[in-house]
Design a protein around this motif. Structure first.
Motif, PDB file in Angstrom:
ATOM      1  N   CYS A 107       0.845  -1.196   0.000  1.00  0.00           N
ATOM      2  CA  CYS A 107       0.000   0.000   0.000  1.00  0.00           C
ATOM      3  C   CYS A 107       0.880   1.246   0.000  1.00  0.00           C
ATOM      4  CB  CYS A 107      -0.925  -0.002   1.218  1.00  0.00           C
ATOM      5  SG  CYS A 107      -2.208  -1.283   1.162  1.00  0.00           S
ATOM      6  N   PHE A 108       1.960   1.202  -0.737  1.00  0.00           N
ATOM      7  CA  PHE A 108       2.878   2.349  -0.835  1.00  0.00           C
ATOM      8  C   PHE A 108       3.405   2.448  -2.263  1.00  0.00           C
ATOM      9  CE2 PHE A 108       5.514  -1.314   0.126  1.00  0.00           C
ATOM     10  CZ  PHE A 108       6.603  -1.168  -0.724  1.00  0.00           C
ATOM     11  N   GLU A 109       3.793   3.650  -2.642  1.00  0.00           N
ATOM     12  CA  GLU A 109       4.391   3.882  -3.957  1.00  0.00           C
ATOM     13  C   GLU A 109       5.887   4.096  -3.780  1.00  0.00           C
ATOM     14  OE1 GLU A 109       1.272   5.994  -6.828  1.00  0.00           O
ATOM     15  OE2 GLU A 109       1.594   7.144  -5.007  1.00  0.00           O
ATOM     16  N   ASP A 110       6.684   3.415  -4.590  1.00  0.00           N
ATOM     17  CA  ASP A 110       8.139   3.573  -4.558  1.00  0.00           C
ATOM     18  C   ASP A 110       8.675   3.016  -5.866  1.00  0.00           C
ATOM     19  OD1 ASP A 110      10.880   3.490  -4.200  1.00  0.00           O
ATOM     20  OD2 ASP A 110      10.746   2.946  -2.081  1.00  0.00           O
ATOM     21  N   GLU A 111       9.115   3.911  -6.740  1.00  0.00           N
ATOM     22  CA  GLU A 111       9.567   3.484  -8.065  1.00  0.00           C
ATOM     23  C   GLU A 111      10.852   2.664  -8.002  1.00  0.00           C
ATOM     24  OE1 GLU A 111      11.979   7.585  -9.256  1.00  0.00           O
ATOM     25  OE2 GLU A 111       9.994   7.200 -10.102  1.00  0.00           O
ATOM     26  N   ASN A 112      11.528   2.694  -6.853  1.00  0.00           N
ATOM     27  CA  ASN A 112      12.765   1.929  -6.709  1.00  0.00           C
ATOM     28  C   ASN A 112      12.524   0.470  -6.338  1.00  0.00           C
ATOM     29  OD1 ASN A 112      14.550   4.166  -7.181  1.00  0.00           O
ATOM     30  ND2 ASN A 112      14.020   4.915  -5.139  1.00  0.00           N
ATOM     31  N   ILE A 113      11.283   0.132  -5.985  1.00  0.00           N
ATOM     32  CA  ILE A 113      10.956  -1.260  -5.625  1.00  0.00           C
ATOM     33  C   ILE A 113      10.139  -1.870  -6.752  1.00  0.00           C
ATOM     34  CG2 ILE A 113       9.764  -2.741  -3.976  1.00  0.00           C
ATOM     35  CD1 ILE A 113      10.498  -0.825  -1.781  1.00  0.00           C
ATOM     36  N   ASN A 207       0.987  -2.661   4.148  1.00  0.00           N
ATOM     37  CA  ASN A 207       2.339  -2.117   4.298  1.00  0.00           C
ATOM     38  C   ASN A 207       2.377  -0.738   3.635  1.00  0.00           C
ATOM     39  OD1 ASN A 207       5.061  -1.825   4.800  1.00  0.00           O
ATOM     40  ND2 ASN A 207       5.715  -3.197   3.151  1.00  0.00           N
ATOM     41  N   VAL A 208       2.305   0.307   4.452  1.00  0.00           N
ATOM     42  CA  VAL A 208       2.164   1.674   3.948  1.00  0.00           C
ATOM     43  C   VAL A 208       3.496   2.432   4.020  1.00  0.00           C
ATOM     44  CG1 VAL A 208      -0.270   1.769   4.614  1.00  0.00           C
ATOM     45  CG2 VAL A 208       1.489   2.613   6.196  1.00  0.00           C
ATOM     46  N   ASP A 209       3.520   3.596   3.409  1.00  0.00           N
ATOM     47  CA  ASP A 209       4.699   4.467   3.498  1.00  0.00           C
ATOM     48  C   ASP A 209       4.781   5.066   4.898  1.00  0.00           C
ATOM     49  OD1 ASP A 209       3.408   7.492   3.205  1.00  0.00           O
ATOM     50  OD2 ASP A 209       2.262   5.930   2.159  1.00  0.00           O
ATOM     51  N   GLU A 210       5.954   5.592   5.213  1.00  0.00           N
ATOM     52  CA  GLU A 210       6.204   6.124   6.555  1.00  0.00           C
ATOM     53  C   GLU A 210       5.194   7.194   6.960  1.00  0.00           C
ATOM     54  OE1 GLU A 210       9.702   8.827   8.416  1.00  0.00           O
ATOM     55  OE2 GLU A 210      10.386   7.021   7.384  1.00  0.00           O
ATOM     56  N   GLY A 211       4.828   8.056   6.029  1.00  0.00           N
ATOM     57  CA  GLY A 211       3.910   9.149   6.344  1.00  0.00           C
ATOM     58  C   GLY A 211       2.486   8.699   6.615  1.00  0.00           C
ATOM     59  N   SER A 212       2.167   7.458   6.267  1.00  0.00           N
ATOM     60  CA  SER A 212       0.792   6.963   6.426  1.00  0.00           C
ATOM     61  C   SER A 212       0.653   5.930   7.534  1.00  0.00           C
ATOM     62  CB  SER A 212       0.310   6.337   5.101  1.00  0.00           C
ATOM     63  OG  SER A 212       0.425   7.242   4.036  1.00  0.00           O
ATOM     64  N   MET A 213       1.720   5.712   8.305  1.00  0.00           N
ATOM     65  CA  MET A 213       1.707   4.608   9.273  1.00  0.00           C
ATOM     66  C   MET A 213       0.701   4.811  10.400  1.00  0.00           C
ATOM     67  SD  MET A 213       5.450   5.339  10.955  1.00  0.00           S
ATOM     68  CE  MET A 213       5.274   4.247  12.353  1.00  0.00           C
ATOM     69  N   HIS A 214       0.301   6.058  10.670  1.00  0.00           N
ATOM     70  CA  HIS A 214      -0.682   6.305  11.728  1.00  0.00           C
ATOM     71  C   HIS A 214      -2.099   6.496  11.187  1.00  0.00           C
ATOM     72  CE1 HIS A 214       2.355   6.503  14.794  1.00  0.00           C
ATOM     73  NE2 HIS A 214       3.001   7.465  14.180  1.00  0.00           N
ATOM     74  N   THR A 215      -2.176   6.958   9.966  1.00  0.00           N
ATOM     75  CA  THR A 215      -3.481   7.334   9.413  1.00  0.00           C
ATOM     76  C   THR A 215      -3.982   6.409   8.310  1.00  0.00           C
ATOM     77  OG1 THR A 215      -2.402   8.785   7.800  1.00  0.00           O
ATOM     78  CG2 THR A 215      -3.041   9.773   9.909  1.00  0.00           C
ATOM     79  N   GLY A 216      -3.053   5.645   7.701  1.00  0.00           N
ATOM     80  CA  GLY A 216      -3.425   4.900   6.512  1.00  0.00           C
ATOM     81  C   GLY A 216      -3.430   5.822   5.300  1.00  0.00           C
ATOM     82  N   ASN A 217      -3.768   5.289   4.145  1.00  0.00           N
ATOM     83  CA  ASN A 217      -3.810   6.099   2.924  1.00  0.00           C
ATOM     84  C   ASN A 217      -4.905   5.557   1.995  1.00  0.00           C
ATOM     85  OD1 ASN A 217      -2.702   3.774   1.740  1.00  0.00           O
ATOM     86  ND2 ASN A 217      -0.611   4.558   1.838  1.00  0.00           N
ATOM     87  N   LYS A 218      -4.965   6.096   0.802  1.00  0.00           N
ATOM     88  CA  LYS A 218      -6.045   5.688  -0.121  1.00  0.00           C
ATOM     89  C   LYS A 218      -5.965   4.199  -0.463  1.00  0.00           C
ATOM     90  CE  LYS A 218      -3.499   7.077  -4.298  1.00  0.00           C
ATOM     91  NZ  LYS A 218      -3.505   7.942  -5.503  1.00  0.00           N
ATOM     92  N   PHE A 219      -4.733   3.660  -0.457  1.00  0.00           N
ATOM     93  CA  PHE A 219      -4.573   2.242  -0.775  1.00  0.00           C
ATOM     94  C   PHE A 219      -5.084   1.353   0.355  1.00  0.00           C
ATOM     95  CE2 PHE A 219      -0.856   4.286  -3.011  1.00  0.00           C
ATOM     96  CZ  PHE A 219      -1.425   4.231  -4.272  1.00  0.00           C
ATOM     97  N   SER A 220      -4.715   1.691   1.595  1.00  0.00           N
ATOM     98  CA  SER A 220      -5.171   0.884   2.734  1.00  0.00           C
ATOM     99  C   SER A 220      -6.681   1.005   2.929  1.00  0.00           C
ATOM    100  CB  SER A 220      -4.425   1.271   4.012  1.00  0.00           C
ATOM    101  OG  SER A 220      -4.658   2.621   4.367  1.00  0.00           O
ATOM    102  N   GLU A 221      -7.231   2.192   2.611  1.00  0.00           N
ATOM    103  CA  GLU A 221      -8.681   2.374   2.720  1.00  0.00           C
ATOM    104  C   GLU A 221      -9.410   1.511   1.688  1.00  0.00           C
ATOM    105  OE1 GLU A 221     -10.490   4.048   5.052  1.00  0.00           O
ATOM    106  OE2 GLU A 221      -8.512   4.155   5.998  1.00  0.00           O
ATOM    107  N   ALA A 222      -8.843   1.412   0.486  1.00  0.00           N
ATOM    108  CA  ALA A 222      -9.437   0.572  -0.558  1.00  0.00           C
ATOM    109  C   ALA A 222      -9.403  -0.895  -0.132  1.00  0.00           C
ATOM    110  CB  ALA A 222      -8.686   0.758  -1.875  1.00  0.00           C
ATOM    111  N   MET A 237       0.734  -0.796   8.915  1.00  0.00           N
ATOM    112  CA  MET A 237       2.070  -0.639   9.464  1.00  0.00           C
ATOM    113  C   MET A 237       3.073  -0.330   8.360  1.00  0.00           C
ATOM    114  SD  MET A 237       3.434  -4.505  10.327  1.00  0.00           S
ATOM    115  CE  MET A 237       2.110  -4.969  11.436  1.00  0.00           C
ATOM    116  N   ASN A 238       4.222   0.177   8.776  1.00  0.00           N
ATOM    117  CA  ASN A 238       5.349   0.328   7.873  1.00  0.00           C
ATOM    118  C   ASN A 238       6.343  -0.764   8.258  1.00  0.00           C
ATOM    119  OD1 ASN A 238       8.253   1.397   7.386  1.00  0.00           O
ATOM    120  ND2 ASN A 238       7.008   2.618   6.007  1.00  0.00           N
ATOM    121  N   ASN A 239       6.464  -1.767   7.420  1.00  0.00           N
ATOM    122  CA  ASN A 239       7.239  -2.949   7.776  1.00  0.00           C
ATOM    123  C   ASN A 239       8.713  -2.646   8.027  1.00  0.00           C
ATOM    124  OD1 ASN A 239       4.818  -4.176   7.364  1.00  0.00           O
ATOM    125  ND2 ASN A 239       5.488  -5.551   5.743  1.00  0.00           N
TER     126      ASN A 239
END
Length: 365
Positions: A107-113, A207-222, A237-239
């Motif tokens: 549930c995170f965006e990262d072009e390096n992964i 597995n969300v990005d660091e900025g979303s670890m407390h609130t979640g994001n659009k991906f985790s909500e979906a 969580m941010n693994n």
């Protein structure tokens, strides 16, 4: 009875990073390429329980023994694994006998992964894994149907079993999981030896990005919306951060790190506690000078069954159980004080153990 949980997910979603975070007996290699994990990684994690710590403070034992969860991490599945894509799906056998499945979803965006499936799509990723598990189960059910058909012609019991197997087959062919079929406890006997993957309860890790670890994001909500009908829990969580916390041996450093990220507890603790709720597990304690120890049992177990997790002889020769409620033990500070205050109860074979009971068993050898 240690709880066993298997981790599944697509490649590069953070499965092995989560395994590194939860396991204190083995470290999985976490690398940014597909099929990094080939052989299953198996590790143990202590179940966090502040009640155990409190009892130890009061009793001052020679050792403290928490109960543990066994975690199995297998290779990432890909679309078409059942047809041999990637590493195939044969390694799913490694999680056949686990109690629950932890499904890790990116549930995170990262072009390096690396990601072969295109744009981030947690619901689509979930469906890929669901399909592969269903196809693996379908294969198992069809094989048993072939074995059962001949016996069913002359044996009424096997005919009833065959009918249940056919229902399972039709359900799986519709792209549905066995846990949604609503089989009764008696009906599940027909498939018990198959250890069907889609019959196991599931916990989802977003597995969300660091900025979303407390609130979640659009991906985790979906993802939450997609699993709502399953009555399943989604742990956000941010693994990577969880793995960093787990690597810290110093408690003060760990506390400072969590404060920096505004965390009151590791998300892993929430994951473990959620697994216990999902499987309706209880913990009882034994507390003496030699050790203070936590034991895992199933909700609803009677005293002799609870005694059996210490040793089978305890159940066979059960006489009685001395029981103190956890709150009473803490309030009065010791077994002797509880006994004096009339808070130590003598319970027999029909006593249903409560979560947090402090127990001592009497038995015949």
């Amino acid at each position: 009875m240690a709880l066993q949980a298997g981790i599944v997910g697509l490649p590069n979603v953070g499965k092995s990073t989560l395994f590194n975070a939860v396991s204190n007996s083995a470290k999985a290699q976490a690398s940014n390429y597909r099929f990094c994990t080939i052989d299953p990684n198996v590790g143990l994690v202590d179940v966090p329980d502040p009640r155990l710590t409190k009892l130890a403070e009061l009793v001052q034992p020679n050792r403290i023994v928490p109960t543990q969860i066994e975690i199995v991490d297998i290779a990432g599945l890909v679309r078409g694994a059942s047809k041999g894509e990637g590493l195939g799906n044969k390694f799913l056998a490694n999680i056949r006998e686990v109690d629950a499945i932890i499904h890790v979803i990116r549930c995170f965006e990262d072009e390096n992964i690396l990601r072969d499936e295109g744009a981030i799509n947690p619901v689509g990723d979930k469906e890929i894994i669901d399909t592969e598990l269903q196809l693996k189960d379908l294969d198992s059910v069809e094989k048993k149907i072939q074995k059962t058909e001949k016996q069913a012609r002359t044996d009424p019991k096997m005919k009833a079993e065959l009918e249940i197997l056919v229902r399972c087959k039709e359900h799986l062919e519709k792209g549905k999981s066995i846990r949604e079929l609503g089989l009764s406890k008696e009906e599940k006997v027909a498939i018990a030896d198959l250890f069907l993957l889609t019959d196991k309860p599931v916990l989802y890790v977003a597995n969300v990005d660091e900025g979303s670890m407390h609130t979640g994001n659009k991906f985790s909500e979906a993802l939450k919306a997609a699993v709502q009908a399953e009555n399943a829990e989604v742990i956000i969580m941010n693994n990577t951060i969880e793995a960093q916390i787990a690597e810290m041996d110093n408690a003060d450093d760990r506390q400072l790190f969590m404060e920096e990220y505004k965390m009151t507890e590791p998300a892993l603790d929430r994951l473990i506690h959620s697994a216990y709720r999902l499987l309706r597990l209880y913990t009882y304690f034994t507390a003496g000078v030699q050790e203070v120890r936590a034991w895992t049992i199933q909700e609803g177990w009677k005293a002799p069954q609870a005694a059996s997790v210490i040793h089978t002889d305890f159940e066979k020769g059960f006489i009685k159980a001395e029981v103190i409620a956890y709150d009473d033990f803490v309030k009065y500070g010791s077994e002797a004080a509880c006994r004096e205050a009339g808070k130590l109860r003598i319970e027999g074979k029909e006593y249903i153990v409560k979560d947090g009971d402090v127990m001592h068993f009497r038995f015949n050898v």
